[in-house]
Motif scaffolding. Structure first.
Motif, PDB file in Angstrom:
ATOM      1  N   LEU A   1       0.888  -1.184   0.078  1.00 24.04           N
ATOM      2  CA  LEU A   1      -0.128   0.196  -0.069  1.00 24.04           C
ATOM      3  C   LEU A   1       0.970   1.226  -0.146  1.00 24.04           C
ATOM      4  O   LEU A   1       1.939   1.235   0.620  1.00 24.04           O
ATOM      5  CB  LEU A   1      -1.007  -0.087   1.367  1.00 24.04           C
ATOM      6  N   GLY A   2       0.329   2.228  -0.597  1.00 24.11           N
ATOM      7  CA  GLY A   2       1.433   3.230  -0.833  1.00 24.11           C
ATOM      8  C   GLY A   2       2.436   3.607  -1.822  1.00 24.11           C
ATOM      9  O   GLY A   2       2.935   4.495  -2.291  1.00 24.11           O
ATOM     10  N   GLU A   3       2.699   2.339  -2.509  1.00 20.36           N
ATOM     11  CA  GLU A   3       3.895   2.241  -3.320  1.00 20.36           C
ATOM     12  C   GLU A   3       3.520   2.556  -4.827  1.00 20.36           C
ATOM     13  O   GLU A   3       2.540   2.399  -5.174  1.00 20.36           O
ATOM     14  CB  GLU A   3       4.442   0.765  -3.377  1.00 20.36           C
ATOM     15  N   TRP A   4       4.524   3.379  -5.400  1.00 20.77           N
ATOM     16  CA  TRP A   4       4.198   3.984  -6.734  1.00 20.77           C
ATOM     17  C   TRP A   4       4.479   2.642  -7.712  1.00 20.77           C
ATOM     18  O   TRP A   4       5.678   2.005  -7.666  1.00 20.77           O
ATOM     19  CB  TRP A   4       5.004   4.822  -7.086  1.00 20.77           C
ATOM     20  N   VAL A   5       3.643   2.664  -8.702  1.00 21.33           N
ATOM     21  CA  VAL A   5       3.652   1.453  -9.601  1.00 21.33           C
ATOM     22  C   VAL A   5       3.467   1.962 -11.164  1.00 21.33           C
ATOM     23  O   VAL A   5       2.624   3.026 -11.162  1.00 21.33           O
ATOM     24  CB  VAL A   5       3.008   0.066  -9.469  1.00 21.33           C
ATOM     25  N   ARG A   6       3.975   1.332 -12.146  1.00 20.93           N
ATOM     26  CA  ARG A   6       3.354   1.580 -13.395  1.00 20.93           C
ATOM     27  C   ARG A   6       3.287   0.408 -14.253  1.00 20.93           C
ATOM     28  O   ARG A   6       4.030  -0.579 -13.965  1.00 20.93           O
ATOM     29  CB  ARG A   6       4.397   2.509 -14.058  1.00 20.93           C
ATOM     30  N   TRP A   7       2.303   0.404 -15.156  1.00 16.78           N
ATOM     31  CA  TRP A   7       2.153  -0.555 -16.159  1.00 16.78           C
ATOM     32  C   TRP A   7       3.329  -0.542 -17.303  1.00 16.78           C
ATOM     33  O   TRP A   7       3.462   0.570 -17.802  1.00 16.78           O
ATOM     34  CB  TRP A   7       0.840  -0.782 -16.870  1.00 16.78           C
TER      35      TRP A   7
ATOM     36  N   PHE B   1       0.200   5.023 -14.342  1.00 16.48           N
ATOM     37  CA  PHE B   1       0.730   4.712 -13.394  1.00 16.48           C
ATOM     38  C   PHE B   1       0.287   5.346 -12.140  1.00 16.48           C
ATOM     39  O   PHE B   1      -0.920   6.154 -12.396  1.00 16.48           O
ATOM     40  CB  PHE B   1       2.376   5.541 -13.361  1.00 16.48           C
ATOM     41  N   GLY B   2       0.575   5.043 -10.820  1.00  9.58           N
ATOM     42  CA  GLY B   2      -0.155   5.640  -9.733  1.00  9.58           C
ATOM     43  C   GLY B   2       0.263   4.865  -8.340  1.00  9.58           C
ATOM     44  O   GLY B   2       1.312   4.087  -8.456  1.00  9.58           O
TER      45      GLY B   2
ATOM     46  N   ASP C   1       2.190  -7.399 -14.204  1.00  6.80           N
ATOM     47  CA  ASP C   1       1.763  -6.206 -15.430  1.00  6.80           C
ATOM     48  C   ASP C   1       2.223  -4.969 -14.863  1.00  6.80           C
ATOM     49  O   ASP C   1       2.388  -4.019 -15.641  1.00  6.80           O
ATOM     50  CB  ASP C   1       0.461  -6.240 -15.754  1.00  6.80           C
ATOM     51  N   ILE C   2       2.927  -4.821 -13.594  1.00 10.37           N
ATOM     52  CA  ILE C   2       3.201  -3.348 -13.055  1.00 10.37           C
ATOM     53  C   ILE C   2       4.791  -3.678 -12.673  1.00 10.37           C
ATOM     54  O   ILE C   2       4.977  -4.943 -12.115  1.00 10.37           O
ATOM     55  CB  ILE C   2       2.406  -2.990 -12.049  1.00 10.37           C
ATOM     56  N   LYS C   3       5.439  -2.627 -12.425  1.00 11.08           N
ATOM     57  CA  LYS C   3       6.787  -2.753 -11.701  1.00 11.08           C
ATOM     58  C   LYS C   3       6.789  -1.394 -10.893  1.00 11.08           C
ATOM     59  O   LYS C   3       5.882  -0.269 -11.065  1.00 11.08           O
ATOM     60  CB  LYS C   3       7.933  -2.770 -12.624  1.00 11.08           C
ATOM     61  N   PRO C   4       7.410  -1.365  -9.915  1.00 10.65           N
ATOM     62  CA  PRO C   4       7.780  -0.104  -8.933  1.00 10.65           C
ATOM     63  C   PRO C   4       8.551   1.003  -9.710  1.00 10.65           C
ATOM     64  O   PRO C   4       9.154   0.818 -10.806  1.00 10.65           O
ATOM     65  CB  PRO C   4       8.480  -0.768  -7.900  1.00 10.65           C
ATOM     66  N   LEU C   5       8.006   2.157  -9.196  1.00  8.79           N
ATOM     67  CA  LEU C   5       8.452   3.358  -9.798  1.00  8.79           C
ATOM     68  C   LEU C   5       9.452   3.954  -8.730  1.00  8.79           C
ATOM     69  O   LEU C   5       9.129   4.227  -7.367  1.00  8.79           O
ATOM     70  CB  LEU C   5       7.250   4.249  -9.830  1.00  8.79           C
TER      71      LEU C   5
ATOM     72  N   SER D   1      12.926   9.208  -9.186  1.00 12.61           N
ATOM     73  CA  SER D   1      13.198   9.836 -10.578  1.00 12.61           C
ATOM     74  C   SER D   1      12.404   9.427 -11.910  1.00 12.61           C
ATOM     75  O   SER D   1      12.081  10.146 -12.886  1.00 12.61           O
ATOM     76  CB  SER D   1      14.749   9.587 -10.783  1.00 12.61           C
ATOM     77  N   SER D   2      12.126   8.063 -11.916  1.00 16.36           N
ATOM     78  CA  SER D   2      11.198   7.564 -12.911  1.00 16.36           C
ATOM     79  C   SER D   2       9.568   8.307 -12.758  1.00 16.36           C
ATOM     80  O   SER D   2       9.161   8.619 -14.032  1.00 16.36           O
ATOM     81  CB  SER D   2      11.034   6.068 -12.796  1.00 16.36           C
ATOM     82  N   LEU D   3       9.246   8.392 -11.451  1.00 18.26           N
ATOM     83  CA  LEU D   3       8.042   9.091 -11.503  1.00 18.26           C
ATOM     84  C   LEU D   3       8.012  10.443 -11.723  1.00 18.26           C
ATOM     85  O   LEU D   3       7.165  11.004 -12.604  1.00 18.26           O
ATOM     86  CB  LEU D   3       7.445   8.942  -9.920  1.00 18.26           C
TER      87      LEU D   3
END
Length: 103
Positions: free
Chosen positions: A28-34, A42-43, A86-90, A93-95
């Motif tokens: 919970l709270g972690e930034w991820v992107r498809w 991403f979100g 389908d997702i990976k952490p962000l 800098s990527s965010l």
């Protein structure tokens, strides 16, 4: 923030719930992107469920992601479920880079 409940995608409960659930890869709270699609959304992870046959036939952990305001699909979808593969952490800098692409 607008009411997000009507926008949460449907899920299906598994017929048999396993005695042990898989270990969560995202929290919970972690930034991820498809990452498997061009211009992936991403979100932040705001929920996790164990289910089967969500948007595709996949049994396991699914993450409810609140899309960032600058995510490509945000105008039509506030939240979406993501299967773990389908997702990976962000990282920060990527965010920042993704947010800069959609200003």
């Amino acid at each position: 923030m607008p009411d997000i409940l009507p926008q949460i995608p449907p899920v299906a409960l598994p017929e048999v719930i396993p005695s042990e659930l898989p270990q969560q890869k995202f929290h919970l709270g972690e930034w991820v992107r498809w990452f498997q699609v061009p211009n992936g959304d991403f979100g932040r992870v705001i929920g996790v469920i164990y289910t089967q046959q969500a948007s595709c036939i996949a049994t396991g952990l699914h993450y409810l992601v609140l899309l960032d305001e600058r995510s490509p699909s945000r105008e039509i979808c506030t939240c979406d479920f993501a299967f773990e593969d389908d997702i990976k952490p962000l990282d920060n800098s990527s965010l920042e880079g993704l947010r800069g692409n959609y200003v």
